[in-house]
Design a protein around this motif. Structure first.
Motif, short mmCIF file in Angstrom:
data_model
loop_
_atom_site.label_atom_id
_atom_site.label_comp_id
_atom_site.label_asym_id
_atom_site.label_seq_id
_atom_site.Cartn_x
_atom_site.Cartn_y
_atom_site.Cartn_z
N SER A 144 0.80 -1.23 0.00
CA SER A 144 0.00 0.00 0.00
C SER A 144 0.84 1.28 0.00
O SER A 144 0.41 2.30 -0.54
N LYS A 147 5.69 3.43 -3.54
CA LYS A 147 5.47 4.43 -4.58
C LYS A 147 6.64 4.54 -5.55
O LYS A 147 6.49 5.06 -6.65
N GLU A 221 -2.08 -7.62 -7.51
CA GLU A 221 -1.94 -6.39 -6.74
C GLU A 221 -2.38 -5.21 -7.62
O GLU A 221 -1.96 -5.11 -8.77
N PRO A 222 -3.23 -4.31 -7.13
CA PRO A 222 -3.91 -3.34 -8.00
C PRO A 222 -3.22 -2.01 -8.24
O PRO A 222 -3.70 -1.23 -9.07
N ASN A 223 -2.10 -1.70 -7.57
CA ASN A 223 -1.60 -0.32 -7.60
C ASN A 223 -0.25 -0.12 -8.27
O ASN A 223 0.09 1.00 -8.64
N LEU A 224 0.56 -1.17 -8.41
CA LEU A 224 1.93 -1.00 -8.91
C LEU A 224 2.09 -1.54 -10.33
O LEU A 224 1.48 -2.55 -10.70
N GLN A 279 -3.93 3.73 -14.15
CA GLN A 279 -4.09 4.25 -12.80
C GLN A 279 -3.00 3.77 -11.83
O GLN A 279 -3.02 4.13 -10.66
N ARG A 280 -2.04 3.03 -12.32
CA ARG A 280 -1.03 2.46 -11.43
C ARG A 280 0.19 3.37 -11.27
O ARG A 280 0.52 4.16 -12.17
N SER A 281 0.84 3.25 -10.12
CA SER A 281 2.13 3.92 -9.92
C SER A 281 3.20 3.13 -10.66
O SER A 281 3.34 1.92 -10.47
#
Length: 314
Positions: A144, A147, A221-224, A279-281
């Protein structure tokens, strides 16, 4: 007594000989000029594709597309290889006389390009170097606050990879913790047992992996989005010039007539949409193990990431 031919008969025979000879030359020229006719004179050939590529609908479809685009080389059958590790496949190809495999799609390195023959066109438009993490749901909170590369390197996150995959030294060169195994299938069991927290899979691979595993305890995993220069090529044995020429010519024809773009959209457009890549970092890593040509190809893929995503998500 045999009747002697007259002068007229002799002249007629000579004329017929020259006419038949001219027709033969013309027929040969037509056959050489026509791929469809030439294909009928060339025996069918079997090509053995590495089993992991054969089992991938996208890669198998691209190889078949390239072979279909080159009918002048004759008919073909595409066969599945034995279940060999990536390291074994590369060794087999390098011998120049393997009966186990003819074609393999793997990520490229400068070393691989010296002892094998690459077809230097990224088979997925460069998407293999864009990676997401397969994780166990209980480990999602670990990601989470990630970044950038420093966050990833300083975390307790370990990434699972194949021992012979070129991704492994790339990740290690960027300070990322890596756990390896020689067999691809074993890595799924290792993440379930907690041997590592992220199984990094290419955007062009991960949905197929999920569908094949059918394991509700594995999630994406949804963010990276981990990105590094890593073009994925088709490779053949160093002396197999005919297969190399055929595959490259077929892919070039597919690019020119638009069927390669249709292939990318069909097999990878869904992944771009479902993985919400916009939308991912993005964490960009360096890859010091490429030739200059492959590095330039990959650099363009990274620089055009947004444009590629826009095209594939339309």
């Amino acid at each position: 007594m045999l009747e002697q031919p007259t002068t007229v008969q002799t002249n007629n025979n000579i004329k017929r000989f020259h006419i038949n000879k001219a027709l033969t030359v013309l027929l040969c020229a037509c056959i050489l000029a026509s791929p469809s006719l030439r294909a009928n004179t060339v025996p069918s050939k079997d090509y053995i594709l590495w089993y992991r590529n054969y089992d991938s609908p996208a890669i198998r479809a691209l190889v078949e597309l390239s072979l279909r685009k080159t009918p002048e080389y004759g008919d073909f059958r595409l066969l599945r290889s034995e279940e060999l590790s990536q390291g074994r496949v590369l060794r087999e190809l390098s011998t120049n006389r393997s009966s186990l495999v003819d074609i393999a799609n793997v990520a490229t390195t400068a070393e691989r390009e010296t002892f094998l023959t690459p077809i230097p066109i990224p088979i997925d438009g460069g998407l293999l170097g864009f990676r997401v993490c397969l994780v166990m749901p209980k480990n999602l909170p670990m990601f989470s606050n990630i970044k950038n590369l420093d966050d990833l390197s300083n975390s307790n996150i370990r990434i699972g990879q194949g021992s012979h995959w070129p991704d492994t030294p790339v990740l290690q060169a960027n300070g990322v913790k890596v756990i390896t195994h020689t067999r691809f299938e074993i890595l799924f069991g290792m993440i379930r047992k907690g041997r590592f927290e992220c199984f990094a899979r290419g955007v062009s691979e991960v949905l197929y992996d999920m569908e094949k595993e059918k394991d509700p305890d594995l999630v994406i995993e949804p963010n990276l989005l981990i990105a590094y220069p890593m073009p994925s090529y088709l490779f053949v044995a160093p002396g197999d010039h005919e297969t190399a020429h055929r595959l490259q010519l077929g892919m070039e024809r597919a690019i020119i007539d638009g069927s390669f773009a249709e292939f990318l959209k069909k097999y990878y457009g869904r992944a771009v949409e479902l993985l919400s890549l916009h939308q991912r970092s993005v964490i960009v890593l360096d890859n010091p193990y490429l030739t200059e040509d492959s590095w330039n190809i990959s650099r363009m893929a990274l620089e055009n990431l947004q444009r590629r995503l826009d095209i594939l998500s339309r």
